[in-house]
Design a protein around this motif. Sequence first.
Motif, PDB file in Angstrom:
ATOM      1  N   TYR A   1       0.821  -1.221   0.000  1.00 37.48           N
ATOM      2  CA  TYR A   1       0.000   0.000   0.000  1.00 37.48           C
ATOM      3  C   TYR A   1       0.856   1.273   0.000  1.00 37.48           C
ATOM      4  N   PHE A   2       2.091   1.162   0.444  1.00 38.80           N
ATOM      5  CA  PHE A   2       2.968   2.338   0.397  1.00 38.80           C
ATOM      6  C   PHE A   2       3.703   2.435  -0.931  1.00 38.80           C
ATOM      7  N   GLY A   3       3.478   1.470  -1.823  1.00 37.79           N
ATOM      8  CA  GLY A   3       4.102   1.553  -3.142  1.00 37.79           C
ATOM      9  C   GLY A   3       5.528   1.041  -3.159  1.00 37.79           C
ATOM     10  N   GLU A   4       5.897   0.229  -2.170  1.00 41.04           N
ATOM     11  CA  GLU A   4       7.257  -0.323  -2.142  1.00 41.04           C
ATOM     12  C   GLU A   4       7.348  -1.656  -2.874  1.00 41.04           C
ATOM     13  N   LEU A   5       6.201  -2.159  -3.332  1.00 40.70           N
ATOM     14  CA  LEU A   5       6.196  -3.396  -4.105  1.00 40.70           C
ATOM     15  C   LEU A   5       5.541  -3.124  -5.458  1.00 40.70           C
ATOM     16  N   THR A   6       6.042  -3.740  -6.522  1.00 41.50           N
ATOM     17  CA  THR A   6       5.340  -3.663  -7.801  1.00 41.50           C
ATOM     18  C   THR A   6       4.203  -4.677  -7.774  1.00 41.50           C
ATOM     19  N   HIS A   7       3.286  -4.552  -8.746  1.00 40.71           N
ATOM     20  CA  HIS A   7       2.136  -5.451  -8.714  1.00 40.71           C
ATOM     21  C   HIS A   7       2.567  -6.902  -8.878  1.00 40.71           C
ATOM     22  N   SER A   8       3.691  -7.129  -9.582  1.00 42.51           N
ATOM     23  CA  SER A   8       4.113  -8.523  -9.734  1.00 42.51           C
ATOM     24  C   SER A   8       4.805  -9.052  -8.477  1.00 42.51           C
ATOM     25  N   GLU A   9       5.196  -8.145  -7.586  1.00 40.88           N
ATOM     26  CA  GLU A   9       5.796  -8.590  -6.318  1.00 40.88           C
ATOM     27  C   GLU A   9       4.749  -8.818  -5.222  1.00 40.88           C
ATOM     28  N   ILE A  10       3.529  -8.281  -5.452  1.00 42.66           N
ATOM     29  CA  ILE A  10       2.482  -8.453  -4.446  1.00 42.66           C
ATOM     30  C   ILE A  10       2.024  -9.902  -4.439  1.00 42.66           C
ATOM     31  N   ALA A  11       2.020 -10.505  -3.284  1.00 42.32           N
ATOM     32  CA  ALA A  11       1.614 -11.909  -3.187  1.00 42.32           C
ATOM     33  C   ALA A  11       0.118 -12.028  -3.423  1.00 42.32           C
ATOM     34  N   ALA A  12      -0.287 -13.072  -4.131  1.00 42.16           N
ATOM     35  CA  ALA A  12      -1.709 -13.270  -4.409  1.00 42.16           C
ATOM     36  C   ALA A  12      -2.465 -13.583  -3.131  1.00 42.16           C
ATOM     37  N   GLU A  13      -1.828 -14.271  -2.201  1.00 41.64           N
ATOM     38  CA  GLU A  13      -2.483 -14.653  -0.956  1.00 41.64           C
ATOM     39  C   GLU A  13      -2.133 -13.649   0.131  1.00 41.64           C
ATOM     40  N   THR A  14      -3.138 -12.900   0.601  1.00 40.14           N
ATOM     41  CA  THR A  14      -2.867 -11.938   1.659  1.00 40.14           C
ATOM     42  C   THR A  14      -2.993 -12.596   3.025  1.00 40.14           C
ATOM     43  N   GLY A  15      -3.664 -13.736   3.091  1.00 39.97           N
ATOM     44  CA  GLY A  15      -3.916 -14.362   4.382  1.00 39.97           C
ATOM     45  C   GLY A  15      -4.999 -13.648   5.167  1.00 39.97           C
ATOM     46  N   LEU A  16      -5.708 -12.714   4.509  1.00 43.40           N
ATOM     47  CA  LEU A  16      -6.751 -11.961   5.206  1.00 43.40           C
ATOM     48  C   LEU A  16      -8.127 -12.533   4.906  1.00 43.40           C
ATOM     49  N   PRO A  17      -9.019 -12.492   5.893  1.00 41.74           N
ATOM     50  CA  PRO A  17     -10.382 -12.995   5.660  1.00 41.74           C
ATOM     51  C   PRO A  17     -11.207 -11.973   4.878  1.00 41.74           C
ATOM     52  N   LEU A  18     -10.942 -11.863   3.574  1.00 43.25           N
ATOM     53  CA  LEU A  18     -11.640 -10.871   2.762  1.00 43.25           C
ATOM     54  C   LEU A  18     -13.033 -11.356   2.355  1.00 43.25           C
ATOM     55  N   GLY A  19     -13.275 -12.672   2.523  1.00 47.23           N
ATOM     56  CA  GLY A  19     -14.508 -13.282   2.028  1.00 47.23           C
ATOM     57  C   GLY A  19     -15.780 -12.624   2.553  1.00 47.23           C
TER      58      GLY A  19
END
Lengths: 219, 182
Positions: free
Chosen positions: B146-164
Amino acid sequence: MHNEIKHHLTDPILMAYAAGTLPEAFNLMVAAHVSLCDHCRARLDAFDVVGGEVLEQQAGNAVTMEAGSLAATMALISGGPADEIRMPERKACGVLPGPLQDYVGGDLDSVRWKPIGLGVKQAILPTSKDASARLLFIPAGAAMPDHGHHGTEMTMVLQGAFQDEEDYFARGDVEVADSDMHHTPIADVHEDCICLAVTDAPLRFNGVLPKIAQRIARI
Amino acid sequence: MTSDEKMRLLWVEHLNRIKNDQDEAAFAELFDHFAPRVKGFLMKSGADASLAEECAQEVMATCWHKAHMFDPSRASVATWIFTIARNKKIDVLRRQRRPEPEDLGWGPEEEPDQDDVIVLQQETELLGRAMAELPAAQRELIERAYFGELTHSEIAAETGLPLGTIKSRIRLALERLRHAMK
């Protein structure tokens, strides 16, 4: 219509859109897809919630406002709302969803196509230079040249459909291709196919001659 | 109801007071809580302290002017302020246009259903708590995204958050809206 989309945006792309860290061309792809897809709209809203919690949990960082900050803000408020950029009035979603119409200046009949060979046409959209966005027109039944990728390329169907080695893609469906992928999309025979394609690196075509054409056509 | 949940409903109440009564005391409390957080977010996103200060003031002024647009059955106050701060970041730090999806046309004209407000605020609180309880390394990864320190390809697909849960709630609201528009 809204329930038929089978190929959606990925979590990392939605998260980066919510975070505000994507290049403009990718933001355009997300905004266009979400305009057609309630499933991704709900997922995107969830990532906004995560952003809100990142903000909320900033407590221990010891950032403080300057003295007189609140008074300065009250002075800003009494000056009235800041001028906002007014977007041109959007027509209802046509072949092009609203966010794309803002870049084209209207729906499909306003697109200024440039032929790039074999009946295929493209129109490059004006975005920031860290990535590029363009509309592609592929005649019904025709193939796009075989090409590989350096970076990430995303393609969304707006009209018609295409088939490639992976699957069948219809209106609203997004195909994400990375640098390992070589593919040859072929437009469905029933209708000319129109797509939005965004990429964060130039495409590379196989062979020398296309490389020259590529430089001229910017694809 | 936990004290954190009460706090969230209190911020909703503050925005109502700003909207209905131009209540400066409510705004001052909102400012004390959120302005430093917005400033910190902008500094971590690459702004220097004086630019972040200026932008945080503008974000808070926007909260005042747009209080009538806030719909507590759709977002918590933290979520809403985050989206304003994020758009400010794109505008000022990245100097780009931000294409937005088509609006579904749900305005805040109608008074939101109080049960919907409470459930949405509670579920946001649950997600917030789940984030706070993530292993430090994982939470840090989300923050860096969220601070822009990762590119979109570096963002992990699994956040481990209960987004459901929150996704289903939003989906439900969308379907209700689509139904109402027919």
